[in-house]
Design a protein around this motif. Structure first.
Motif: not given
Length: 89
Positions: A53-72
């Motif tokens: 994956l390239s350096q970008e902001t992605y949609r991240i999902r976690h069972s307890d934390l929910g969904a959020f945007e994260l730059f990786v």
């Protein structure tokens, strides 16, 4: 650490990553502090896939934390492939 996250976005398929490490960073003593003092830290994810994956902001999902945007950012190489890092400062 050890929990699973799903990453998707920017035309890539949904993939799974495992949070491998959380590392507290030393604050920059020359950087002015505004408002509440926070400790900078990084999250290091180990992918459960081979696609790079390239350096970008992605949609991240976690069972307890929910969904959020994260730059990786891809980092490495490690013996068993790359990792993905998110920096919070």
């Amino acid at each position: 650490v050890g929990t699973r996250f799903r990453v998707s976005g920017h035309g890539c398929r949904s993939h799974q990553m495992v949070l491998e490490e959380v590392r507290v960073l030393l604050p920059d003593p020359d950087r002015p502090r505004y408002g509440m003092r926070r400790e900078p830290f990084t999250l290091l994810f180990r992918p459960q896939f081979s696609e790079l994956l390239s350096q970008e902001t992605y949609r991240i999902r976690h069972s307890d934390l929910g969904a959020f945007e994260l730059f990786v950012v891809p980092v490495g190489p490690f013996e068993d492939g790359c990792r993905y890092e998110a920096v919070f400062n």
